[in-house]
Write a protein that holds these residues in place. Structure first.
Motif, mmCIF file in Angstrom:
data_model
loop_
_atom_site.group_PDB
_atom_site.id
_atom_site.type_symbol
_atom_site.label_atom_id
_atom_site.label_comp_id
_atom_site.label_asym_id
_atom_site.label_seq_id
_atom_site.Cartn_x
_atom_site.Cartn_y
_atom_site.Cartn_z
ATOM 1 N N PRO A 27 27.817 -15.397 -103.406
ATOM 2 C CA PRO A 27 27.779 -14.825 -102.055
ATOM 3 C C PRO A 27 26.398 -14.295 -101.662
ATOM 4 O O PRO A 27 26.061 -14.284 -100.473
ATOM 5 N N VAL A 28 25.596 -13.894 -102.637
ATOM 6 C CA VAL A 28 24.226 -13.472 -102.321
ATOM 7 C C VAL A 28 23.459 -14.639 -101.722
ATOM 8 O O VAL A 28 22.784 -14.494 -100.705
ATOM 9 N N VAL A 29 23.572 -15.797 -102.351
ATOM 10 C CA VAL A 29 22.846 -16.977 -101.868
ATOM 11 C C VAL A 29 23.291 -17.331 -100.449
ATOM 12 O O VAL A 29 22.465 -17.491 -99.546
ATOM 13 N N VAL A 30 24.600 -17.424 -100.246
ATOM 14 C CA VAL A 30 25.130 -17.833 -98.945
ATOM 15 C C VAL A 30 24.785 -16.814 -97.862
ATOM 16 O O VAL A 30 24.298 -17.182 -96.784
ATOM 17 N N SER A 31 25.022 -15.544 -98.142
ATOM 18 C CA SER A 31 24.759 -14.530 -97.110
ATOM 19 C C SER A 31 23.267 -14.372 -96.843
ATOM 20 O O SER A 31 22.864 -14.126 -95.708
ATOM 21 N N HIS A 32 22.439 -14.550 -97.859
ATOM 22 C CA HIS A 32 20.994 -14.465 -97.648
ATOM 23 C C HIS A 32 20.533 -15.595 -96.719
ATOM 24 O O HIS A 32 19.805 -15.354 -95.750
ATOM 25 N N VAL A 33 20.946 -16.797 -97.021
ATOM 26 C CA VAL A 33 20.517 -17.948 -96.217
ATOM 27 C C VAL A 33 21.039 -17.842 -94.786
ATOM 28 O O VAL A 33 20.271 -17.946 -93.824
ATOM 29 N N TYR A 34 22.341 -17.601 -94.623
ATOM 30 C CA TYR A 34 22.914 -17.623 -93.279
ATOM 31 C C TYR A 34 22.605 -16.365 -92.471
ATOM 32 O O TYR A 34 22.672 -16.406 -91.241
ATOM 33 N N SER A 35 22.233 -15.279 -93.115
ATOM 34 C CA SER A 35 21.827 -14.104 -92.331
ATOM 35 C C SER A 35 20.426 -14.295 -91.765
ATOM 36 O O SER A 35 20.068 -13.681 -90.770
ATOM 37 N N ARG A 36 19.655 -15.149 -92.358
ATOM 38 C CA ARG A 36 18.300 -15.422 -91.872
ATOM 39 C C ARG A 36 18.222 -16.695 -91.036
ATOM 40 O O ARG A 36 17.325 -16.863 -90.236
ATOM 41 N N HIS A 37 19.178 -17.592 -91.272
ATOM 42 C CA HIS A 37 19.248 -18.863 -90.539
ATOM 43 C C HIS A 37 20.700 -19.087 -90.118
ATOM 44 O O HIS A 37 21.397 -19.912 -90.713
ATOM 45 N N PRO A 38 21.162 -18.354 -89.108
ATOM 46 C CA PRO A 38 22.579 -18.440 -88.709
ATOM 47 C C PRO A 38 22.988 -19.859 -88.309
ATOM 48 O O PRO A 38 22.202 -20.620 -87.758
ATOM 49 N N SER A 39 24.232 -20.157 -88.619
ATOM 50 C CA SER A 39 24.818 -21.443 -88.251
ATOM 51 C C SER A 39 25.729 -21.247 -87.044
ATOM 52 O O SER A 39 26.582 -20.362 -87.058
ATOM 53 N N ARG A 40 25.584 -22.083 -86.057
ATOM 54 C CA ARG A 40 26.476 -22.021 -84.891
ATOM 55 C C ARG A 40 27.923 -22.302 -85.297
ATOM 56 O O ARG A 40 28.848 -21.841 -84.660
ATOM 57 N N GLN A 41 28.069 -23.069 -86.356
ATOM 58 C CA GLN A 41 29.414 -23.434 -86.812
ATOM 59 C C GLN A 41 30.188 -22.237 -87.376
ATOM 60 O O GLN A 41 31.412 -22.282 -87.465
ATOM 61 N N LEU A 42 29.483 -21.191 -87.766
ATOM 62 C CA LEU A 42 30.148 -20.012 -88.328
ATOM 63 C C LEU A 42 30.450 -18.954 -87.275
ATOM 64 O O LEU A 42 31.217 -18.025 -87.540
ATOM 65 N N LYS A 43 29.850 -19.094 -86.101
ATOM 66 C CA LYS A 43 30.061 -18.113 -85.036
ATOM 67 C C LYS A 43 31.533 -18.109 -84.624
ATOM 68 O O LYS A 43 32.150 -19.160 -84.474
ATOM 69 N N ASN A 44 32.063 -16.906 -84.453
ATOM 70 C CA ASN A 44 33.458 -16.705 -84.047
ATOM 71 C C ASN A 44 34.469 -17.310 -85.024
ATOM 72 O O ASN A 44 35.520 -17.817 -84.625
ATOM 73 N N THR A 45 34.134 -17.311 -86.312
ATOM 74 C CA THR A 45 35.060 -17.750 -87.355
ATOM 75 C C THR A 45 35.208 -16.611 -88.361
ATOM 76 O O THR A 45 34.405 -15.661 -88.361
ATOM 77 N N PRO A 46 36.194 -16.683 -89.239
ATOM 78 C CA PRO A 46 36.316 -15.642 -90.269
ATOM 79 C C PRO A 46 35.080 -15.528 -91.173
ATOM 80 O O PRO A 46 34.843 -14.480 -91.761
ATOM 81 N N ALA A 47 34.288 -16.584 -91.272
ATOM 82 C CA ALA A 47 33.095 -16.566 -92.127
ATOM 83 C C ALA A 47 31.863 -16.006 -91.428
ATOM 84 O O ALA A 47 30.794 -15.923 -92.031
ATOM 85 N N GLN A 48 31.995 -15.596 -90.182
ATOM 86 C CA GLN A 48 30.842 -15.090 -89.436
ATOM 87 C C GLN A 48 30.167 -13.909 -90.133
ATOM 88 O O GLN A 48 28.957 -13.761 -90.065
ATOM 89 N N PHE A 49 30.950 -13.071 -90.819
ATOM 90 C CA PHE A 49 30.365 -11.901 -91.497
ATOM 91 C C PHE A 49 29.322 -12.294 -92.533
ATOM 92 O O PHE A 49 28.462 -11.492 -92.881
ATOM 93 N N MET A 50 29.376 -13.531 -93.029
ATOM 94 C CA MET A 50 28.397 -13.982 -94.028
ATOM 95 C C MET A 50 27.005 -14.135 -93.418
ATOM 96 O O MET A 50 26.031 -14.283 -94.137
ATOM 97 N N GLN A 51 26.899 -14.072 -92.092
ATOM 98 C CA GLN A 51 25.606 -14.202 -91.414
ATOM 99 C C GLN A 51 24.976 -12.846 -91.112
ATOM 100 O O GLN A 51 23.934 -12.786 -90.476
ATOM 101 N N SER A 52 25.587 -11.790 -91.567
ATOM 102 C CA SER A 52 25.105 -10.440 -91.293
ATOM 103 C C SER A 52 24.098 -9.984 -92.352
ATOM 104 O O SER A 52 24.309 -10.176 -93.545
#
Length: 161
Positions: A27-52
């Motif tokens: 989860p460190v790897v995933v949240s680090h990457v997506y918090s700095r490079h958000p994916s539109r595909q994760l917006k408004n999904t249960p996984a959106q918190f991984m972009q924080s």
């Protein structure tokens, strides 16, 4: 017939393997990457918190604690029920997140990541025991080697996400 693995499959499986070795490192790897490079595909999904950024920081603190705690004599066995459940959930969360970010079915990614985590937990446990017996290295030293493998593998995966 040639079997081809998608990038999302490789990411989910790789993150699952890392989760099997250290629960919070994937989860460190995933949240680090997506918090700095958000994916539109994760917006408004249960996984959106991984972009924080906050999520990324929390996982980093948990992972640091796990790296230290793993070397303690009272560290629980990674193949205990609680350890396996945590590792499966970690791998499943990361697999589902990368699958969703890659326009694919998150359930499939979750199954791949969770299954890889369980396999990795057992495989790395047996490998760690064998390496300790073969070399005579104390378990905390073998654990530190495992940490280095987790960090290097996580860094390599992050570059390709």
């Amino acid at each position: 017939m040639e079997l081809k693995f998608t990038n999302a499959f490789k990411q989910a499986a790789g993150l699952g393997i890392i989760a099997g070795m250290r629960t919070f490192s994937a989860p460190v790897v995933v949240s680090h990457v997506y918090s700095r490079h958000p994916s539109r595909q994760l917006k408004n999904t249960p996984a959106q918190f991984m972009q924080s950024i906050a999520t990324s920081k929390v996982f980093k603190v948990l992972a640091a604690g796990e790296l230290v705690g793993d070397k303690m004599p009272a560290a629980p066995n990674r193949t205990s029920a609680g350890g396996l459940i945590g590792r499966f959930l970690s791998g499943a969360l990361c697999g589902a997140t990368v699958y969703r970010a890659n326009h694919q079915q998150p359930v499939i990614g979750g199954i791949i990541g969770g299954t890889a985590a369980i396999g990795s937990a057992f495989g790395c446990m047996f490998l760690r025991i064998a390496l300790g017996k073969r070399t005579g290295l104390p378990d905390p030293v073998v654990g530190a080697i495992e940490d280095a493998v987790v960090i290097a593998t996580g860094s390599a995966l992050a570059k390709h996400m």
